[in-house]
Design an enzyme around this catalytic site. Structure first.
Site, short mmCIF file in Angstrom:
data_model
loop_
_atom_site.label_atom_id
_atom_site.label_comp_id
_atom_site.label_asym_id
_atom_site.label_seq_id
_atom_site.Cartn_x
_atom_site.Cartn_y
_atom_site.Cartn_z
N TYR A 13 -1.15 -7.81 4.88
CA TYR A 13 0.29 -8.12 4.80
C TYR A 13 0.87 -7.88 3.41
O TYR A 13 1.98 -7.36 3.27
CB TYR A 13 0.51 -9.58 5.23
CG TYR A 13 1.93 -10.05 5.10
CD1 TYR A 13 2.92 -9.51 5.89
CD2 TYR A 13 2.27 -11.03 4.16
CE1 TYR A 13 4.24 -9.93 5.77
CE2 TYR A 13 3.58 -11.45 4.04
CZ TYR A 13 4.57 -10.90 4.84
OH TYR A 13 5.87 -11.31 4.71
N ARG A 16 0.87 -2.37 0.30
CA ARG A 16 1.99 -1.42 0.40
C ARG A 16 2.34 -1.15 1.86
O ARG A 16 3.51 -1.22 2.26
CB ARG A 16 1.61 -0.08 -0.29
CG ARG A 16 1.68 -0.11 -1.78
CD ARG A 16 1.12 1.18 -2.38
NE ARG A 16 -0.32 1.23 -2.21
CZ ARG A 16 -1.19 0.86 -3.14
NH1 ARG A 16 -0.79 0.47 -4.31
NH2 ARG A 16 -2.50 0.91 -2.90
N THR A 78 -8.28 3.24 6.56
CA THR A 78 -9.15 4.42 6.43
C THR A 78 -10.52 4.00 5.88
O THR A 78 -10.80 2.82 5.74
CB THR A 78 -8.48 5.49 5.54
OG1 THR A 78 -8.19 4.91 4.27
CG2 THR A 78 -7.20 6.01 6.18
N HIS A 132 -2.54 12.22 -2.88
CA HIS A 132 -2.05 10.86 -2.64
C HIS A 132 -1.76 10.18 -3.98
O HIS A 132 -2.25 10.61 -5.02
CB HIS A 132 -3.09 10.02 -1.89
CG HIS A 132 -3.12 10.29 -0.42
ND1 HIS A 132 -3.87 11.29 0.14
CD2 HIS A 132 -2.48 9.67 0.62
CE1 HIS A 132 -3.69 11.30 1.45
NE2 HIS A 132 -2.86 10.33 1.78
N LYS A 136 -4.71 4.98 -4.46
CA LYS A 136 -5.53 5.14 -3.23
C LYS A 136 -7.00 5.02 -3.58
O LYS A 136 -7.48 5.62 -4.54
CB LYS A 136 -5.23 6.49 -2.58
CG LYS A 136 -5.96 6.66 -1.25
CD LYS A 136 -5.42 7.81 -0.44
CE LYS A 136 -6.22 8.03 0.85
NZ LYS A 136 -6.12 6.91 1.79
N THR A 143 -7.11 11.29 6.59
CA THR A 143 -6.41 12.40 7.25
C THR A 143 -7.11 13.73 7.01
O THR A 143 -7.18 14.58 7.90
CB THR A 143 -4.95 12.47 6.75
OG1 THR A 143 -4.37 11.19 6.93
CG2 THR A 143 -4.15 13.51 7.50
#
Ligand code: NAD
Length: 221
Positions: A13, A16, A78, A132, A136, A143
């Protein structure tokens, strides 16, 4: 047709994506009833769907919450490995689960294009490039892995971590005479939240099972 409001929870929550999801779902009339992150879990009612954009380390807790509340799950986290997918397959025997390393519609169409047409370029070089934001944690991105799998080849991937970029991906094909580059750019994190909302509305009414975002798109949600 009016969309029935759902009660939802967000795992991750304070992150980002968690904030982006809560902003969009609230604006769309859905009710936030559960929040969970490293600071703990707060629950004021039973959620219909949990939306998880957090960390693979949170997965056991997320699965437990789905069991306790008999909630469906949308998971965009991910860096999931085979052991995590095995747990999601098990959860899919109890409830509807939508998993995708990318909830942007364009990426999922790119995935379908690669699956269909990359075999025609099997004697061309293929390298996947992703960029990215510099916060990250995982590389290559989920992806890039998804696109590599769709192309059906264990090709090289290249990761750039720059500023605030939400997510750019390019599949570069080349032979001695031609270069073909297929690019997707997310212009904001809102696109992932929009996909997660579409997936959550699907999951709230779907039969139990493990679904991809492609399944959601094909069901016309
Ligand atoms: P972030 O670092 O901003 O937020 C992570 C959130 O997860 C925080 O709220 C944190 O408290 C929580 N968290 C971390 N570890 C936890 C644990 N063990 N238990 C409970 N909560 C925990 O990250 P972000 O940029 O919001 O990205 C979150 C995830 O979503 C990443 O895996 C990212 O790659 C993925 N992501 C997926 C998509 C997609 O379309 N599938 C799009 C963007 C980001």
């Amino acid at each position: 047709m009016a969309v029935k409001a759902i009660k939802y929870g967000v795992v991750g929550y304070s992150g980002r994506m968690g904030q982006e999801v809560a902003k969009l779902f609230d604006r769309s009339g859905h009710e936030l009833v559960l929040t969970s992150d490293l600071a703990g879990t707060e629950c004021k009612a039973k959620p219909d769907v949990l939306v998880d954009f957090s960390s693979h380390a949170a997965l056991a807790g997320t699965i437990e919450l789905c069991g306790v509340h008999k909630a469906a799950l949308v998971i965009g986290t991910t860096a999931l490995g085979e052991e995590h997918f095995a747990r999601l397959r098990d959860l899919g025997k109890e409830t509807a689960v939508v998993q995708s390393f990318n909830f942007a519609t364009g990426v999922n169409v790119l995935k379908m294009i690669l699956r269909e047409y990359a075999p025609l370029l099997s004697d061309w070089d293929l390298e996947i490039e992703e960029t990215h934001h510099n916060k990250k944690k995982d590389a290559p991105s989920g992806t890039a892995i998804l696109l590599r799998d769709a192309a059906g080849r264990n090709c090289p991937t290249h990761s750039l971590r720059l500023g605030g970029v939400p997510g750019d991906h390019t599949a570069h094909f080349a032979n001695d005479g031609e270069v073909l580059s297929l690019t997707h750019r997310a212009l904001s994190r809102n696109v992932f939240a929009l996909g997660a909302l579409r997936a959550a509305l699907f999951a709230a009414h779907a039969q139990k099972g493990l679904y991809t975002f492609e399944d959601v798109l094909k069901h016309g949600m």
